[in-house]
Design a protein around this motif. Structure first.
Motif, PDB file in Angstrom:
ATOM      1  N   GLN A 128      13.822  -8.253   4.709  1.00 53.68           N
ATOM      2  CA  GLN A 128      13.930  -7.505   3.460  1.00 53.68           C
ATOM      3  C   GLN A 128      13.216  -6.151   3.526  1.00 53.68           C
ATOM      4  OE1 GLN A 128      12.970 -10.809   3.424  1.00 53.68           O
ATOM      5  NE2 GLN A 128      14.982 -11.556   2.803  1.00 53.68           N
ATOM      6  N   GLY A 129      12.442  -5.913   4.553  1.00 56.44           N
ATOM      7  CA  GLY A 129      11.763  -4.627   4.701  1.00 56.44           C
ATOM      8  C   GLY A 129      10.290  -4.642   4.353  1.00 56.44           C
ATOM      9  N   ALA A 130       9.736  -5.789   4.000  1.00 56.38           N
ATOM     10  CA  ALA A 130       8.299  -5.885   3.725  1.00 56.38           C
ATOM     11  C   ALA A 130       7.545  -5.953   5.051  1.00 56.38           C
ATOM     12  CB  ALA A 130       8.006  -7.123   2.887  1.00 56.38           C
ATOM     13  N   THR A 131       6.386  -5.302   5.099  1.00 57.14           N
ATOM     14  CA  THR A 131       5.613  -5.286   6.336  1.00 57.14           C
ATOM     15  C   THR A 131       4.169  -5.709   6.082  1.00 57.14           C
ATOM     16  OG1 THR A 131       4.963  -2.981   6.085  1.00 57.14           O
ATOM     17  CG2 THR A 131       6.966  -3.403   7.334  1.00 57.14           C
ATOM     18  N   VAL A 132       3.563  -6.223   7.149  1.00 53.56           N
ATOM     19  CA  VAL A 132       2.140  -6.547   7.165  1.00 53.56           C
ATOM     20  C   VAL A 132       1.562  -5.892   8.403  1.00 53.56           C
ATOM     21  CG1 VAL A 132       0.442  -8.386   7.448  1.00 53.56           C
ATOM     22  CG2 VAL A 132       2.409  -8.754   6.007  1.00 53.56           C
ATOM     23  N   GLU A 133       0.489  -5.137   8.221  1.00 60.66           N
ATOM     24  CA  GLU A 133      -0.218  -4.517   9.340  1.00 60.66           C
ATOM     25  C   GLU A 133      -1.658  -4.996   9.305  1.00 60.66           C
ATOM     26  OE1 GLU A 133       0.185  -0.290   9.425  1.00 60.66           O
ATOM     27  OE2 GLU A 133       2.343  -0.398   9.065  1.00 60.66           O
ATOM     28  N   LEU A 134      -2.114  -5.539  10.421  1.00 63.24           N
ATOM     29  CA  LEU A 134      -3.458  -6.096  10.507  1.00 63.24           C
ATOM     30  C   LEU A 134      -4.255  -5.339  11.554  1.00 63.24           C
ATOM     31  CD1 LEU A 134      -5.563  -8.332   9.866  1.00 63.24           C
ATOM     32  CD2 LEU A 134      -4.440  -9.721  11.619  1.00 63.24           C
ATOM     33  N   SER A 135      -5.444  -4.898  11.170  1.00 61.94           N
ATOM     34  CA  SER A 135      -6.386  -4.308  12.114  1.00 61.94           C
ATOM     35  C   SER A 135      -7.734  -4.987  11.882  1.00 61.94           C
ATOM     36  CB  SER A 135      -6.480  -2.799  11.925  1.00 61.94           C
ATOM     37  OG  SER A 135      -7.106  -2.501  10.711  1.00 61.94           O
ATOM     38  N   TYR A 136      -8.753  -4.556  12.588  1.00 58.39           N
ATOM     39  CA  TYR A 136     -10.059  -5.202  12.453  1.00 58.39           C
ATOM     40  C   TYR A 136     -10.817  -4.759  11.205  1.00 58.39           C
ATOM     41  CZ  TYR A 136      -9.988  -7.840  16.700  1.00 58.39           C
ATOM     42  OH  TYR A 136      -9.685  -8.773  17.643  1.00 58.39           O
ATOM     43  N   THR A 137     -10.311  -3.795  10.487  1.00 59.21           N
ATOM     44  CA  THR A 137     -10.985  -3.354   9.275  1.00 59.21           C
ATOM     45  C   THR A 137     -10.204  -3.654   8.007  1.00 59.21           C
ATOM     46  OG1 THR A 137     -10.045  -1.156   9.589  1.00 59.21           O
ATOM     47  CG2 THR A 137     -12.272  -1.524  10.417  1.00 59.21           C
ATOM     48  N   LYS A 138      -8.872  -3.744   8.103  1.00 57.96           N
ATOM     49  CA  LYS A 138      -8.080  -4.003   6.893  1.00 57.96           C
ATOM     50  C   LYS A 138      -6.730  -4.611   7.257  1.00 57.96           C
ATOM     51  CE  LYS A 138      -6.093   0.569   6.846  1.00 57.96           C
ATOM     52  NZ  LYS A 138      -5.894   1.809   6.181  1.00 57.96           N
ATOM     53  N   MET A 139      -6.149  -5.255   6.252  1.00 57.99           N
ATOM     54  CA  MET A 139      -4.791  -5.773   6.357  1.00 57.99           C
ATOM     55  C   MET A 139      -4.008  -5.144   5.212  1.00 57.99           C
ATOM     56  SD  MET A 139      -3.314  -9.655   6.730  1.00 57.99           S
ATOM     57  CE  MET A 139      -4.351 -10.340   5.493  1.00 57.99           C
ATOM     58  N   THR A 140      -2.896  -4.493   5.558  1.00 57.30           N
ATOM     59  CA  THR A 140      -2.099  -3.786   4.570  1.00 57.30           C
ATOM     60  C   THR A 140      -0.751  -4.473   4.398  1.00 57.30           C
ATOM     61  OG1 THR A 140      -3.137  -1.725   5.271  1.00 57.30           O
ATOM     62  CG2 THR A 140      -1.153  -1.541   3.937  1.00 57.30           C
ATOM     63  N   PHE A 141      -0.456  -4.853   3.168  1.00 60.02           N
ATOM     64  CA  PHE A 141       0.842  -5.424   2.811  1.00 60.02           C
ATOM     65  C   PHE A 141       1.663  -4.318   2.161  1.00 60.02           C
ATOM     66  CE2 PHE A 141      -2.323  -8.813   2.056  1.00 60.02           C
ATOM     67  CZ  PHE A 141      -1.918  -9.709   3.025  1.00 60.02           C
ATOM     68  N   THR A 142       2.848  -4.096   2.663  1.00 63.01           N
ATOM     69  CA  THR A 142       3.753  -3.123   2.055  1.00 63.01           C
ATOM     70  C   THR A 142       5.023  -3.861   1.663  1.00 63.01           C
ATOM     71  OG1 THR A 142       2.868  -1.424   3.514  1.00 63.01           O
ATOM     72  CG2 THR A 142       4.892  -0.906   2.357  1.00 63.01           C
ATOM     73  N   ALA A 143       5.305  -3.879   0.377  1.00 66.56           N
ATOM     74  CA  ALA A 143       6.503  -4.560  -0.121  1.00 66.56           C
ATOM     75  C   ALA A 143       7.722  -3.678   0.115  1.00 66.56           C
ATOM     76  CB  ALA A 143       6.345  -4.880  -1.596  1.00 66.56           C
ATOM     77  N   LYS A 144       8.893  -4.254  -0.136  1.00 60.60           N
ATOM     78  CA  LYS A 144      10.129  -3.485   0.096  1.00 60.60           C
ATOM     79  C   LYS A 144      10.266  -2.303  -0.855  1.00 60.60           C
ATOM     80  CE  LYS A 144      12.774  -6.853  -2.497  1.00 60.60           C
ATOM     81  NZ  LYS A 144      13.836  -7.814  -2.452  1.00 60.60           N
ATOM     82  N   ASP A 145       9.583  -2.340  -1.989  1.00 66.45           N
ATOM     83  CA  ASP A 145       9.615  -1.191  -2.905  1.00 66.45           C
ATOM     84  C   ASP A 145       8.470  -0.205  -2.630  1.00 66.45           C
ATOM     85  OD1 ASP A 145       7.558  -2.773  -3.748  1.00 66.45           O
ATOM     86  OD2 ASP A 145       8.135  -2.788  -5.853  1.00 66.45           O
ATOM     87  N   LYS A 146       7.850  -0.306  -1.449  1.00 62.66           N
ATOM     88  CA  LYS A 146       6.813   0.604  -0.935  1.00 62.66           C
ATOM     89  C   LYS A 146       5.487   0.520  -1.682  1.00 62.66           C
ATOM     90  CE  LYS A 146       9.655   2.204   2.078  1.00 62.66           C
ATOM     91  NZ  LYS A 146       9.724   1.509   3.330  1.00 62.66           N
ATOM     92  N   THR A 147       5.262  -0.537  -2.456  1.00 65.48           N
ATOM     93  CA  THR A 147       3.942  -0.731  -3.042  1.00 65.48           C
ATOM     94  C   THR A 147       3.044  -1.373  -1.992  1.00 65.48           C
ATOM     95  OG1 THR A 147       4.589  -2.884  -3.921  1.00 65.48           O
ATOM     96  CG2 THR A 147       4.815  -0.975  -5.390  1.00 65.48           C
ATOM     97  N   GLN A 148       1.806  -0.937  -1.953  1.00 65.08           N
ATOM     98  CA  GLN A 148       0.887  -1.425  -0.935  1.00 65.08           C
ATOM     99  C   GLN A 148      -0.272  -2.192  -1.556  1.00 65.08           C
ATOM    100  OE1 GLN A 148      -0.500   1.761   1.538  1.00 65.08           O
ATOM    101  NE2 GLN A 148       1.252   1.606   2.890  1.00 65.08           N
TER     102      GLN A 148
END
Length: 157
Positions: A32-52
């Motif tokens: 659906q286009g949602a992403t999760v990015e994980l690093s050692y300082t933060k985890m960022t969730f980006t939904a398909k409507d580009k809300t983070q």
């Protein structure tokens, strides 16, 4: 003493733990286009409507910094092999904690994104603690070998 093999392995542990701050651990995108990015300082969730949504993961960064400092201290205490073995054990526990937190945050990312079929990309930051753990185990093996050699030579006198 830098010329010892265990000092080289402990130096590799320091390098791997410092490098974890600069490399990502995981990036996953679902259909659906949602992403999760994980690093050692933060985890960022980006939904398909580009809300983070950002979640701090500083626990992993703290453990990585502690593992690096422990390795540096272990290198500098080369005359105290028993202390070095204890520090090696502590360092292994710290790196196991890093791996446990990594798996926990990956599972949290899977929950957010859903178990849909998607693209998962493990970054270098995922493999660096494993490499550091292997190097730490090898360093402990060589420290133990040195201690055994010293005890055997004392026994022969």
């Amino acid at each position: 003493m830098i010329q010892r093999v265990q000092s080289v392995f402990l130096s590799m542990v320091v390098v791997c733990m410092v490098c974890t701050f600069f490399f990502p651990v995981l990036k996953k995108t679902n259909a659906q286009g949602a992403t999760v990015e994980l690093s050692y300082t933060k985890m960022t969730f980006t939904a398909k409507d580009k809300t983070q949504k950002t979640t701090p993961t500083f626990y992993m960064a703290i453990l990585a910094a502690l593992a690096a400092v422990t390795s540096v201290f272990s290198i500098s205490s080369f005359k105290k092999r028993l202390l070095q073995m204890k520090l090696g054990l502590l360092n292994s526990l710290l790196m196991a904690g890093i791996l446990a937190f990594t798996m926990y945050f990956i599972s949290q990312g899977e929950k957010f994104i859903g178990m849909n079929i998607g693209y998962k990309s493990f970054g270098i930051g995922f493999f660096l603690p494993v490499i550091a753990l292997v190097c730490n185990i090898l360093a402990n093996r060589y420290i133990r070998k040195d201690e055994r050699l010293v005890r055997e030579s004392d026994r022969m006198r």
